[in-house]
Design an enzyme around this catalytic site. Sequence first.
Site, PDB file in Angstrom:
ATOM      1  N   MET A 151     -11.427  -5.915   5.659  1.00 36.30           N
ATOM      2  CA  MET A 151     -10.832  -4.719   6.106  1.00 36.30           C
ATOM      3  C   MET A 151     -10.309  -5.361   7.376  1.00 36.30           C
ATOM      4  O   MET A 151     -11.187  -6.164   8.207  1.00 36.30           O
ATOM      5  CB  MET A 151     -11.586  -3.679   6.617  1.00 36.30           C
ATOM      6  N   ASP A 172      -6.589  -6.553   4.448  1.00 34.56           N
ATOM      7  CA  ASP A 172      -5.823  -5.180   4.551  1.00 34.56           C
ATOM      8  C   ASP A 172      -5.812  -4.331   5.805  1.00 34.56           C
ATOM      9  O   ASP A 172      -6.997  -4.126   6.434  1.00 34.56           O
ATOM     10  CB  ASP A 172      -6.877  -4.132   3.452  1.00 34.56           C
ATOM     11  N   GLY A 173      -4.828  -4.088   6.356  1.00 36.61           N
ATOM     12  CA  GLY A 173      -4.720  -3.380   7.711  1.00 36.61           C
ATOM     13  C   GLY A 173      -3.913  -4.159   8.688  1.00 36.61           C
ATOM     14  O   GLY A 173      -4.231  -5.321   8.976  1.00 36.61           O
ATOM     15  N   GLY A 174      -2.973  -3.807   9.248  1.00 41.51           N
ATOM     16  CA  GLY A 174      -1.831  -4.593  10.214  1.00 41.51           C
ATOM     17  C   GLY A 174      -1.404  -5.851   9.715  1.00 41.51           C
ATOM     18  O   GLY A 174      -1.060  -6.519  10.552  1.00 41.51           O
ATOM     19  N   HIS A 186      -7.917   0.876  -4.370  1.00 42.84           N
ATOM     20  CA  HIS A 186      -9.152   0.708  -3.027  1.00 42.84           C
ATOM     21  C   HIS A 186      -9.761   2.108  -2.847  1.00 42.84           C
ATOM     22  O   HIS A 186      -9.185   2.902  -2.402  1.00 42.84           O
ATOM     23  CB  HIS A 186      -8.365  -0.060  -1.730  1.00 42.84           C
ATOM     24  N   ASP A 203      -4.500   3.287  -2.185  1.00 44.68           N
ATOM     25  CA  ASP A 203      -5.661   3.814  -1.184  1.00 44.68           C
ATOM     26  C   ASP A 203      -6.269   5.195  -1.516  1.00 44.68           C
ATOM     27  O   ASP A 203      -5.639   6.249  -1.063  1.00 44.68           O
ATOM     28  CB  ASP A 203      -5.101   3.603   0.172  1.00 44.68           C
ATOM     29  N   MET A 239      -8.867   8.032  -0.485  1.00 49.58           N
ATOM     30  CA  MET A 239      -9.681   8.419   0.495  1.00 49.58           C
ATOM     31  C   MET A 239     -10.259   9.900   0.458  1.00 49.58           C
ATOM     32  O   MET A 239      -9.465  10.673  -0.087  1.00 49.58           O
ATOM     33  CB  MET A 239      -9.065   8.427   1.963  1.00 49.58           C
ATOM     34  N   HIS A 254      -1.174  -1.410  -4.119  1.00 53.06           N
ATOM     35  CA  HIS A 254      -2.335  -1.290  -3.581  1.00 53.06           C
ATOM     36  C   HIS A 254      -2.511   0.212  -3.358  1.00 53.06           C
ATOM     37  O   HIS A 254      -1.720   0.825  -2.829  1.00 53.06           O
ATOM     38  CB  HIS A 254      -2.395  -1.867  -2.162  1.00 53.06           C
ATOM     39  N   GLY A 289       1.287  -2.117   4.254  1.00 59.72           N
ATOM     40  CA  GLY A 289       1.911  -0.779   3.934  1.00 59.72           C
ATOM     41  C   GLY A 289       2.951  -0.603   4.872  1.00 59.72           C
ATOM     42  O   GLY A 289       4.228  -0.775   4.451  1.00 59.72           O
ATOM     43  N   MET A 328     -11.954   4.282  -0.973  1.00 61.90           N
ATOM     44  CA  MET A 328     -12.660   4.509   0.513  1.00 61.90           C
ATOM     45  C   MET A 328     -13.342   5.908   0.192  1.00 61.90           C
ATOM     46  O   MET A 328     -12.915   6.937   0.874  1.00 61.90           O
ATOM     47  CB  MET A 328     -11.563   4.780   1.652  1.00 61.90           C
ATOM     48  N   SER A 373       0.866  -1.005  -0.081  1.00 64.12           N
ATOM     49  CA  SER A 373       0.030   0.054   0.296  1.00 64.12           C
ATOM     50  C   SER A 373       0.839   1.202   0.022  1.00 64.12           C
ATOM     51  O   SER A 373       1.578   1.634   1.058  1.00 64.12           O
ATOM     52  CB  SER A 373      -1.093  -0.047   1.471  1.00 64.12           C
ATOM     53  N   GLY A 414      -8.966   4.052   6.962  1.00 66.23           N
ATOM     54  CA  GLY A 414      -8.630   5.451   6.952  1.00 66.23           C
ATOM     55  C   GLY A 414      -7.226   5.730   7.267  1.00 66.23           C
ATOM     56  O   GLY A 414      -6.750   6.799   6.856  1.00 66.23           O
ATOM     57  N   PHE A 415      -6.446   4.913   7.914  1.00 66.38           N
ATOM     58  CA  PHE A 415      -5.126   5.207   8.312  1.00 66.38           C
ATOM     59  C   PHE A 415      -4.277   3.862   8.220  1.00 66.38           C
ATOM     60  O   PHE A 415      -4.529   2.629   8.471  1.00 66.38           O
ATOM     61  CB  PHE A 415      -4.833   5.634   9.755  1.00 66.38           C
TER      62      PHE A 415
HETATM   63  C1  DX5 Z   1      -6.078   1.417   5.503  1.00 69.16           C
HETATM   64  C2  DX5 Z   1      -5.649   1.345   4.208  1.00 69.16           C
HETATM   65  C3  DX5 Z   1      -4.785   0.099   4.293  1.00 69.16           C
HETATM   66  C4  DX5 Z   1      -3.407   0.805   4.827  1.00 69.16           C
HETATM   67  C5  DX5 Z   1      -2.711  -0.526   5.274  1.00 69.16           C
HETATM   68  O1  DX5 Z   1      -7.457   2.282   5.368  1.00 69.16           O
HETATM   69  O2  DX5 Z   1      -6.670   0.652   3.313  1.00 69.16           O
HETATM   70  O3  DX5 Z   1      -4.203  -0.109   2.841  1.00 69.16           O
HETATM   71  O4  DX5 Z   1      -2.467   1.347   4.139  1.00 69.16           O
HETATM   72  O5  DX5 Z   1      -1.559  -0.242   6.151  1.00 69.16           O
HETATM   73  P1  DX5 Z   1      -0.772  -0.870   7.299  1.00 69.16           P
HETATM   74  O6  DX5 Z   1      -0.418  -2.236   6.506  1.00 69.16           O
HETATM   75  O7  DX5 Z   1       0.210   0.007   7.651  1.00 69.16           O
HETATM   76  O8  DX5 Z   1      -1.830  -1.304   8.193  1.00 69.16           O
HETATM   77 ZN    ZN Z   2      -6.352  -0.476   1.318  1.00 71.79          ZN
END
Ligand code: DX5
Ligand code: ZN
Length: 216
Positions: A138, A172-174, A67, A36, A38, A34, A194, A69, A9, A143-144
Amino acid sequence: MKDISICPSILSANFACLIDDVNRLEKAGVSILHVDVMDGHFVPNISFGVPILSSLSNACDMFMDVHLMITNPIRYVQSFVDAGADSITFHVECDDDADDCIRRIHDLNCKCGIAIKPSTDIDSVLPYINVVDMILVMTVEPGFGGQSFMPDMLEKVRKIRSLNSEINIQVDGGINSKSANRAVDAGANWLVAGSAIFGQKDFDTAVKGLKEFNVI
Ligand code: DX5
Ligand code: ZN
């Protein structure tokens, strides 16, 4: 088991040297980016949009996994496809009709994914699992970047995989080496990362670390 793909990401990248980082990812064997997007409305953050995608897709050969959002994806689908999107994922929680979004994206010869937030019931995406190319589960609140993985979301992954052995399931996420393992074990095959990639100097090591599925 399906082939596992790592989807870095770029939200966590240093935008001042984006193409250098993308070239380094290509050298590390990555073929999907990827992206993102927003809008500061669907999620409480603003990232980037069409111009960045357009510049990147003109400058590299990566598969552009976008993606969205955003509250009204359908309004922007054509622009993202024109800018080089190979796949567009919208959220089932957006304001547009999901069937309309899927039709519009497929009509433009683009792959289509549908994403589900942590608090949304799995039933909301099940009607689409034989229609879309990918489901994005997700594993943090969108968002972050840099948030902690939510293991309870793996139940959704397991349910989707039990109903469809072929569909791409993205998490996606963590995602780090440990959570990647758990996600793959549950049936995910596209892993967004990310901070686990851009937080490391050596992308080769970072990508390899995410593909070592032997912790469980
Ligand atoms: C969050 C995004 C993710 C994010 C993942 O809303 O959709 O793609 O960038 O970042 P990490 O891998 O750091 O959680
Ligand atoms: Zn994403």
